[in-house]
Design an enzyme around this catalytic site. Structure first.
Site, PDB file in Angstrom:
ATOM      1  N   SER A  75      10.554  11.347  -2.004  1.00  0.00           N
ATOM      2  CA  SER A  75      11.129  12.680  -2.253  1.00  0.00           C
ATOM      3  C   SER A  75      12.669  12.434  -2.327  1.00  0.00           C
ATOM      4  O   SER A  75      13.399  12.895  -3.242  1.00  0.00           O
ATOM      5  CB  SER A  75      10.673  13.720  -1.320  1.00  0.00           C
ATOM      6  OG  SER A  75      11.299  13.522  -0.104  1.00  0.00           O
ATOM      7  N   ASP A  90      17.179  10.798   5.151  1.00  0.00           N
ATOM      8  CA  ASP A  90      16.515  10.185   3.752  1.00  0.00           C
ATOM      9  C   ASP A  90      17.305  10.072   2.653  1.00  0.00           C
ATOM     10  O   ASP A  90      17.588   9.036   1.940  1.00  0.00           O
ATOM     11  CB  ASP A  90      15.059  10.748   3.395  1.00  0.00           C
ATOM     12  CG  ASP A  90      13.950  10.557   4.437  1.00  0.00           C
ATOM     13  OD1 ASP A  90      14.377  10.088   5.553  1.00  0.00           O
ATOM     14  OD2 ASP A  90      12.983  11.004   4.194  1.00  0.00           O
ATOM     15  N   LYS A 124      13.074   4.670   1.511  1.00  0.00           N
ATOM     16  CA  LYS A 124      13.875   4.488   2.945  1.00  0.00           C
ATOM     17  C   LYS A 124      12.713   4.151   4.072  1.00  0.00           C
ATOM     18  O   LYS A 124      11.613   4.428   3.691  1.00  0.00           O
ATOM     19  CB  LYS A 124      14.689   5.620   3.660  1.00  0.00           C
ATOM     20  CG  LYS A 124      13.834   6.859   3.961  1.00  0.00           C
ATOM     21  CD  LYS A 124      13.583   6.814   5.372  1.00  0.00           C
ATOM     22  CE  LYS A 124      11.987   7.507   5.561  1.00  0.00           C
ATOM     23  NZ  LYS A 124      11.483   8.762   5.602  1.00  0.00           N
ATOM     24  N   LEU A 162       7.926   7.012   3.233  1.00  0.00           N
ATOM     25  CA  LEU A 162       8.838   5.838   2.445  1.00  0.00           C
ATOM     26  C   LEU A 162       9.891   6.603   1.772  1.00  0.00           C
ATOM     27  O   LEU A 162      10.705   6.100   1.115  1.00  0.00           O
ATOM     28  CB  LEU A 162       7.963   4.952   1.851  1.00  0.00           C
ATOM     29  CG  LEU A 162       7.100   3.977   2.507  1.00  0.00           C
ATOM     30  CD1 LEU A 162       6.635   2.685   1.752  1.00  0.00           C
ATOM     31  CD2 LEU A 162       7.752   3.523   4.019  1.00  0.00           C
TER      32      LEU A 162
HETATM   33  N1  LIG Z   1       7.242   9.315  -8.326  1.00  0.00           N
HETATM   34  C1  LIG Z   1       7.412  10.541  -8.336  1.00  0.00           C
HETATM   35  N2  LIG Z   1       7.804  11.248  -9.398  1.00  0.00           N
HETATM   36  C2  LIG Z   1       8.081  12.483  -9.240  1.00  0.00           C
HETATM   37  N3  LIG Z   1       8.415  13.338  -8.161  1.00  0.00           N
HETATM   38  C3  LIG Z   1       8.013  12.359  -6.904  1.00  0.00           C
HETATM   39  C4  LIG Z   1       7.802  11.109  -7.059  1.00  0.00           C
HETATM   40  N4  LIG Z   1       7.312  10.762  -5.902  1.00  0.00           N
HETATM   41  C5  LIG Z   1       7.697  11.653  -5.043  1.00  0.00           C
HETATM   42  N5  LIG Z   1       8.212  12.646  -5.919  1.00  0.00           N
HETATM   43  C6  LIG Z   1       8.474  14.231  -5.074  1.00  0.00           C
HETATM   44  O1  LIG Z   1       8.448  13.898  -3.832  1.00  0.00           O
HETATM   45  C7  LIG Z   1       7.571  14.876  -3.104  1.00  0.00           C
HETATM   46  C8  LIG Z   1       6.790  14.109  -1.729  1.00  0.00           C
HETATM   47  O2  LIG Z   1       7.913  13.966  -0.928  1.00  0.00           O
HETATM   48  P1  LIG Z   1       7.270  14.031   0.823  1.00  0.00           P
HETATM   49  O3  LIG Z   1       8.741  14.220   1.317  1.00  0.00           O
HETATM   50  O4  LIG Z   1       6.269  14.867   0.983  1.00  0.00           O
HETATM   51  O5  LIG Z   1       6.939  12.566   0.915  1.00  0.00           O
HETATM   52  P2  LIG Z   1       7.739  11.227   0.967  1.00  0.00           P
HETATM   53  O6  LIG Z   1       9.295  11.447   0.785  1.00  0.00           O
HETATM   54  O7  LIG Z   1       7.018   9.926   0.189  1.00  0.00           O
HETATM   55  O8  LIG Z   1       7.562  10.879   2.548  1.00  0.00           O
HETATM   56  P3  LIG Z   1       8.804  11.056   3.643  1.00  0.00           P
HETATM   57  O9  LIG Z   1       9.776  12.427   3.531  1.00  0.00           O
HETATM   58  O10 LIG Z   1       7.834  11.331   4.896  1.00  0.00           O
HETATM   59  O11 LIG Z   1       9.400   9.952   3.907  1.00  0.00           O
HETATM   60  C9  LIG Z   1       6.459  14.920  -4.045  1.00  0.00           C
HETATM   61  O12 LIG Z   1       5.698  16.370  -4.019  1.00  0.00           O
HETATM   62  C10 LIG Z   1       7.345  15.117  -5.392  1.00  0.00           C
HETATM   63  O13 LIG Z   1       8.085  16.428  -5.397  1.00  0.00           O
HETATM   64  C1  LIG Z   2       9.629  12.395  12.954  1.00  0.00           C
HETATM   65  C2  LIG Z   2      10.985  12.305  12.341  1.00  0.00           C
HETATM   66  O1  LIG Z   2      12.072  11.890  13.113  1.00  0.00           O
HETATM   67  C3  LIG Z   2      11.059  11.305  11.092  1.00  0.00           C
HETATM   68  C4  LIG Z   2      10.042  11.726  10.158  1.00  0.00           C
HETATM   69  O2  LIG Z   2      10.331  10.719   9.162  1.00  0.00           O
HETATM   70  C5  LIG Z   2      11.315  13.952  11.729  1.00  0.00           C
HETATM   71  C6  LIG Z   2      12.781  14.051  11.310  1.00  0.00           C
HETATM   72  O3  LIG Z   2      13.651  13.234  11.611  1.00  0.00           O
HETATM   73  O4  LIG Z   2      12.901  15.049  10.569  1.00  0.00           O
HETATM   74 MG   LIG Z   3      10.131  13.010   1.876  1.00  0.00          MG
END
Ligand SMILES: Nc1ncnc2c1ncn2[C@@H]1O[C@H](COP(=O)(O)OP(=O)(O)OP(=O)(O)O)[C@@H](O)[C@H]1O
Ligand SMILES: C[C@@](O)(CCO)CC(=O)[O-]
Ligand SMILES: [Mg+2]
Length: 421
Positions: free
Chosen positions: A142, A192, A18, A139
């Site tokens: 997770s 998300d 996302k 992005l």
């Molecule tokens: N390719 C992958 N394979 C397995 N698990 C993954 C993978 N990519 C992400 N994950 C899981 O998601 C976690 C990362 O999540 P995190 O919420 O910290 O980052 P994000 O989702 O990329 O960023 P955000 O939530 O800010 O959009 C990792 O610790 C793992 O548990």
């Molecule tokens: C900064 C924020 O608005 C987005 C983070 O991706 C925090 C949240 O919504 O939990």
């Molecule tokens: Mg995440």
């Protein structure tokens, strides 16, 4: 106990990442935010095993664990009051990895424990997840993982319909994926996992069901990962501290951001305006939203650099997600030649950033069932790993090359289901 067919064919689940288009930070205070799905996705291949074990292979983050299903906990789905509790539920035979693998293992144990609570645990399977989303860059990697994992476990326990993904399937998948996000973050807003489940463009207000904007306008965007690490928690706390000191000033800014999101929602749904006018208006509110976020103190020198480089070419950019580093998004006008976008991307990469040219607004979770029985995780893995580890393919921007290589072993019909427009 839910009956499970002992004979089943491999299936593949995919779910998108996302991008928050408008309204980050303000969403924490009950204001509207708008997010859209990326065409960068996580893909889970699930194949049967002859024993009753559950193996989870996550090559992107170096995880390969084999669970004896009967040692996994039996949970009701309401027992989690703090994410750290899950640790105690992991079977003692499993060593919990450090880093991103840790959250993935904890999430698996929790979701398996809940979703398989009523089901036949002799269903052995291997789950292998590959993702085109950078981990921890804002992005939604997770959420894509959690949606793919939830859909996998629900499919294995016969809780989804036999064809397609129905509205009630999505609701169920989304609920469990939200629990998965809770294991990772404690108090996620839910935006998300909603985007990863439903796809498209969503208007989101905390505590309310998300609204699909049913937009017909897919957006071309350039996403730039500044590679500057950020702490979402610290940035959210920073805004809170500023608001505590200057409540009326900050509330005014948050209200303006709310108006930005509301205006954007109207633009997405507009059918009367010419495409060019809409694009111009969208650029205006992107600039305004970034400015407002910047006054809240959540920009960063790297993000300002992205804004400057793109502004020099008349393109509008804003930070996306928590800010303080992480990613920026730049709206690409429909008429812009991809060669010209490449030039901007190269300039940004010259600054040490990573760029992804992508389209926002594609489909949500998708399932291709009964894929060729000969598809094995090892084969699929070998294909994807070959590209992934090749130095010649070291350019992370070339994500499509990797994806296609990984799908060479899947039938074309399955690929069509998995990359929904
Ligand atoms: N390719 C992958 N394979 C397995 N698990 C993954 C993978 N990519 C992400 N994950 C899981 O998601 C976690 C990362 O999540 P995190 O919420 O910290 O980052 P994000 O989702 O990329 O960023 P955000 O939530 O800010 O959009 C990792 O610790 C793992 O548990
Ligand atoms: C900064 C924020 O608005 C987005 C983070 O991706 C925090 C949240 O919504 O939990
Ligand atoms: Mg995440």
């Amino acid at each position: 106990m839910v009956a499970v067919h002992r004979d089943w064919s491999p299936f593949v689940v995919s779910a998108p990442g996302k991008v928050i288009l408008f309204g980050e930070h303000a969403v924490v205070y009950g204001k509207a935010a708008i997010a859209g799905s990326l065409d960068m996705r996580a893909y889970a291949l699930v194949t049967p095993r002859t024993d009753s074990k559950a193996r989870m292979v996550l090559p992107d983050i170096g995880v390969d664990v084999l669970f004896d299903s009967h040692t996994l906990p039996l949970l009701s789905g309401t027992e989690l009051s703090h994410p750290s509790e899950v640790e105690a539920l992991v079977p003692s035979s499993i060593s919990i990895p450090e880093g991103p693998g840790r959250t993935a293992v904890l999430t698996f144990v929790y979701l398996y424990g809940c979703i398989f609570a009523e089901s036949d645990r002799t269903t052995g399977f291997t789950l292998c997840v590959r993702s085109l989303l950078p981990v921890g860059a804002g992005l939604g990697s997770s959420a894509a993982f959690n949606v793919a994992l939830s859909a996998t476990l629900l499919q294995l326990t016969g809780q989804l319909q036999e064809e397609g993904v129905s509205a009630s399937d999505r609701k169920l998948i989304n609920q469990w994926a939200f629990h998965g996000e809770q294991v990772a973050h404690g108090t996620p807003s839910g935006i998300d996992n909603s985007v990863a489940t439903y796809g498209g463009f969503l208007k989101y207000i905390k505590g309310e069901p998300s609204v699909n904007l049913e937009s017909t306008h897919a957006l071309r965007v350039l996403i730039t990962n500044t590679n500057v690490p950020k702490s979402t928690k610290a940035l959210v706390a920073g805004v809170r501290a500023l608001r505590d000191r200057y409540p009326s000033v900050v509330d005014g800014i948050l209200d303006s951001i709310d108006s930005v999101s509301t205006t954007a929602a109207t633009l997405f749904q507009s059918t009367s305006e010419a495409e060019e006018t809409l694009e111009q208006q969208m650029q205006d509110i992107i600039r305004i939203n970034h400015g407002l976020l910047s006054t809240l103190g959540v920009s960063h020198a790297s993000l300002e650099r992205v804004r400057e480089v793109t502004a020099a070419r008349n393109l509008a950019s804003k930070l996306t997600g928590a800010g303080g580093g992480g990613c920026a998004l730049t709206l690409i006008p429909n008429g812009m030649a991809s060669g010209d976008v490449d030039v901007v991307a190269r300039e940004l990469e010259g600054e040490g950033f990573h760029c992804y040219q992508t389209v926002v607004g594609g489909g949500g979770v998708a399932i291709a069932r009964n894929v060729d029985g000969k598809v094995t995780v090892e084969q699929w893995l070998a294909d994807t790993m070959e590209r992934h580890n090749s130095p010649a393919d070291g350019d992370d921007g070339n994500v499509y090359g990797r994806a296609v290589a990984g799908f060479a072993t899947l039938p074309a019909a399955a690929i069509a289901v998995l990359k929904p427009e």
